[in-house]
Write an enzyme that holds these catalytic residues in place. Sequence first.
Site, mmCIF file in Angstrom:
data_model
loop_
_atom_site.group_PDB
_atom_site.id
_atom_site.type_symbol
_atom_site.label_atom_id
_atom_site.label_comp_id
_atom_site.label_asym_id
_atom_site.label_seq_id
_atom_site.Cartn_x
_atom_site.Cartn_y
_atom_site.Cartn_z
ATOM 1 N N GLY A 88 0.816 -1.191 0.000
ATOM 2 C CA GLY A 88 0.000 0.000 0.000
ATOM 3 C C GLY A 88 0.856 1.249 0.000
ATOM 4 O O GLY A 88 2.006 1.244 -0.431
ATOM 5 N N ILE A 89 0.294 2.329 0.512
ATOM 6 C CA ILE A 89 1.015 3.595 0.611
ATOM 7 C C ILE A 89 1.344 3.851 2.064
ATOM 8 O O ILE A 89 0.622 3.427 2.966
ATOM 9 C CB ILE A 89 0.173 4.754 0.029
ATOM 10 C CG1 ILE A 89 1.004 6.034 -0.054
ATOM 11 C CG2 ILE A 89 -1.096 4.970 0.852
ATOM 12 C CD1 ILE A 89 0.291 7.171 -0.777
ATOM 13 N N GLY A 90 2.460 4.506 2.320
ATOM 14 C CA GLY A 90 2.818 4.843 3.689
ATOM 15 C C GLY A 90 4.284 4.595 3.967
ATOM 16 O O GLY A 90 5.048 4.153 3.104
ATOM 17 N N ILE A 110 5.854 2.415 6.024
ATOM 18 C CA ILE A 110 6.373 1.044 6.067
ATOM 19 C C ILE A 110 6.582 0.480 4.666
ATOM 20 O O ILE A 110 7.657 -0.068 4.374
ATOM 21 C CB ILE A 110 5.473 0.137 6.930
ATOM 22 C CG1 ILE A 110 5.591 0.545 8.410
ATOM 23 C CG2 ILE A 110 5.841 -1.334 6.756
ATOM 24 C CD1 ILE A 110 4.715 -0.238 9.353
ATOM 25 N N GLU A 129 -2.822 -3.348 -5.900
ATOM 26 C CA GLU A 129 -3.990 -2.507 -6.077
ATOM 27 C C GLU A 129 -3.563 -1.056 -6.303
ATOM 28 O O GLU A 129 -4.179 -0.322 -7.064
ATOM 29 C CB GLU A 129 -4.896 -2.595 -4.853
ATOM 30 C CG GLU A 129 -6.185 -1.807 -4.997
ATOM 31 C CD GLU A 129 -7.109 -1.997 -3.800
ATOM 32 O OE1 GLU A 129 -8.326 -1.879 -3.986
ATOM 33 O OE2 GLU A 129 -6.624 -2.259 -2.679
ATOM 34 N N GLY A 188 -8.481 -3.981 -0.857
ATOM 35 C CA GLY A 188 -8.090 -5.239 -1.489
ATOM 36 C C GLY A 188 -7.209 -6.118 -0.627
ATOM 37 O O GLY A 188 -6.673 -7.117 -1.104
#
Length: 267
Positions: free
Chosen positions: A109-111, A113, A132, A230
């Site tokens: 995902g985004i972020g 980590i 995704e 997702g």
Amino acid sequence: LLFSSGLVPLDVVLLQVSPPDDKGYCTLGPSVAAEPSAIRAAKLVIAQINKYLPRTFGESQIHLSQLDYCVPYDTPILTEYNGVIDDVENQIGQYIAEMIEDGSTLQMGIGSIPDAVLQKLKNHKHLGLHTEMFADGVIDLIETGAMDCSLQTATNHKAISTFCVGSERIYNYIDNNRFFEFKECSVTNDAFLIRQNPKMVAINSAIEIDLTGQICADSIGYNLYSGVGGQVDFMRGATMSKGGKAIIAMSSTTKKGANKIVPFLQE
């Protein structure tokens, strides 16, 4: 499916598109998601033609004949990129990077980590991308040669996503770049397709994990935090992939010091 089945009827769809090429084809830019299905189902399609929108490939193509009204208006795309990684996130990124083998296909995902993980993978080889969404962190991996999608046979050696979000750098990078293919979420999030990637690694986060192993990623008590994305699709797909891994990555406490590893999830 909600749109294409008619369960959610659509009167009007409002969207942004890139300027048309000489054949009259615009693109949906950095987000395909459910837009093609919405366009097919809607009674009326109104498009803002925006020169700042990058031209993308895959299922993002849309012809002028599919648009009922076009409104030319140029406005920069909203950006979202922090890029600050603290010591805890950096260490988590190192732990995860050590679990990722050469030739793995990644979803994240985004972020902070995910960015921390990607920064640790520059010496890897033949990484793929089936996700995704993605952000700026993948660019350095591609430019250093660590991510080439050469073993990603399920998706024809292309980086696959349904949308991306980040700084101007990522939008400029995907512009007219055939390395990336944007698909509807019904394709990118199909666990049957995800599992076909060799060594599929799904890296996701969570709000809480309890001692029985239950994972909460979308709400804080009764308050909806992020909604259903997702994550489950990719965790399942990665688990079924040959040599795949499903990873939940998070710090053990919140920024305010509250525990994320708890006896039981909040009601």
